[in-house]
Design a protein around this motif. Sequence first.
Motif, PDB file in Angstrom:
ATOM      1  N   UNK A 175      42.051  31.725  45.269  1.00 47.52           N
ATOM      2  CA  UNK A 175      42.120  32.109  43.858  1.00 47.52           C
ATOM      3  C   UNK A 175      42.240  33.628  43.707  1.00 47.52           C
ATOM      4  N   UNK A 176      41.516  34.354  44.547  1.00 44.58           N
ATOM      5  CA  UNK A 176      41.574  35.817  44.501  1.00 44.58           C
ATOM      6  C   UNK A 176      42.948  36.322  44.953  1.00 44.58           C
ATOM      7  N   UNK A 177      43.495  35.723  46.009  1.00 45.79           N
ATOM      8  CA  UNK A 177      44.813  36.142  46.508  1.00 45.79           C
ATOM      9  C   UNK A 177      45.896  35.994  45.444  1.00 45.79           C
ATOM     10  N   UNK A 178      45.757  35.015  44.563  1.00 42.46           N
ATOM     11  CA  UNK A 178      46.733  34.818  43.479  1.00 42.46           C
ATOM     12  C   UNK A 178      46.344  35.582  42.216  1.00 42.46           C
ATOM     13  N   UNK A 179      45.263  36.350  42.288  1.00 46.42           N
ATOM     14  CA  UNK A 179      44.856  37.180  41.158  1.00 46.42           C
ATOM     15  C   UNK A 179      44.171  36.441  40.026  1.00 46.42           C
ATOM     16  N   UNK A 180      43.690  35.219  40.278  1.00 51.08           N
ATOM     17  CA  UNK A 180      43.058  34.442  39.210  1.00 51.08           C
ATOM     18  C   UNK A 180      41.568  34.709  39.076  1.00 51.08           C
ATOM     19  N   UNK A 181      40.961  35.276  40.109  1.00 55.17           N
ATOM     20  CA  UNK A 181      39.560  35.691  40.037  1.00 55.17           C
ATOM     21  C   UNK A 181      39.445  37.094  40.613  1.00 55.17           C
ATOM     22  N   UNK A 182      38.380  37.761  40.179  1.00 60.78           N
ATOM     23  CA  UNK A 182      38.053  39.069  40.750  1.00 60.78           C
ATOM     24  C   UNK A 182      36.620  38.998  41.230  1.00 60.78           C
ATOM     25  N   UNK A 183      36.294  39.837  42.199  1.00 57.41           N
ATOM     26  CA  UNK A 183      34.963  39.798  42.781  1.00 57.41           C
ATOM     27  C   UNK A 183      34.268  41.135  42.650  1.00 57.41           C
ATOM     28  N   UNK A 184      32.941  41.070  42.641  1.00 54.54           N
ATOM     29  CA  UNK A 184      32.139  42.291  42.692  1.00 54.54           C
ATOM     30  C   UNK A 184      30.942  42.000  43.592  1.00 54.54           C
ATOM     31  N   UNK A 185      30.646  42.950  44.448  1.00 52.47           N
ATOM     32  CA  UNK A 185      29.556  42.782  45.402  1.00 52.47           C
ATOM     33  C   UNK A 185      28.307  43.455  44.851  1.00 52.47           C
ATOM     34  N   UNK A 186      27.201  42.717  44.911  1.00 54.28           N
ATOM     35  CA  UNK A 186      25.898  43.228  44.482  1.00 54.28           C
ATOM     36  C   UNK A 186      24.906  42.923  45.587  1.00 54.28           C
ATOM     37  N   UNK A 187      24.589  43.948  46.356  1.00 50.08           N
ATOM     38  CA  UNK A 187      23.719  43.727  47.508  1.00 50.08           C
ATOM     39  C   UNK A 187      24.422  42.813  48.488  1.00 50.08           C
ATOM     40  N   UNK A 188      23.741  41.738  48.873  1.00 48.89           N
ATOM     41  CA  UNK A 188      24.343  40.809  49.836  1.00 48.89           C
ATOM     42  C   UNK A 188      25.172  39.722  49.170  1.00 48.89           C
ATOM     43  N   UNK A 189      25.173  39.671  47.838  1.00 45.48           N
ATOM     44  CA  UNK A 189      25.855  38.600  47.110  1.00 45.48           C
ATOM     45  C   UNK A 189      27.185  39.056  46.540  1.00 45.48           C
ATOM     46  N   UNK A 190      28.125  38.138  46.505  1.00 38.21           N
ATOM     47  CA  UNK A 190      29.436  38.402  45.904  1.00 38.21           C
ATOM     48  C   UNK A 190      29.554  37.519  44.661  1.00 38.21           C
ATOM     49  N   UNK A 191      29.837  38.166  43.531  1.00 36.82           N
ATOM     50  CA  UNK A 191      30.007  37.454  42.267  1.00 36.82           C
ATOM     51  C   UNK A 191      31.479  37.413  41.911  1.00 36.82           C
ATOM     52  N   UNK A 192      31.881  36.307  41.291  1.00 40.47           N
ATOM     53  CA  UNK A 192      33.278  36.117  40.906  1.00 40.47           C
ATOM     54  C   UNK A 192      33.384  35.954  39.401  1.00 40.47           C
TER      55      UNK A 192
END
Length: 108
Positions: free
Chosen positions: A54-71
């Motif tokens: 989904x990220x490769x096609x640009x449909x989601x973006x991610x943000x890292x917070x500590x050890x967790x990745x949020x989408x």
Amino acid sequence: MNSIQEASDKLKLLGDKTRLTILSLLQEREWCVCEFVDILGMSQPGISQHLRKLKDQGLVKESKRGQWVYYALNVEETPYIKSVLEFMPDSAAILKSLNKEGISSGCK
């Protein structure tokens, strides 16, 4: 829209129940990978593979917070995807259908 091929590639992603569920849930808020693991009953690597596509096609973006990745959903520039998602159930209905109503927000 850049091309028919680009639209086709993005729409193919919606043909997978897991990815469609993820995108539907992301309509209301951002979610952590660990929450998707709990909700969908899949392994973390399995969820990560779906999110990567989904990220490769640009449909989601991610943000890292500590050890967790949020989408978060990122479909503003793909109105045809946004239109499809408007017809999907909300997160409460999805969680109820999966018997996961009590899921809490955030990773521990």
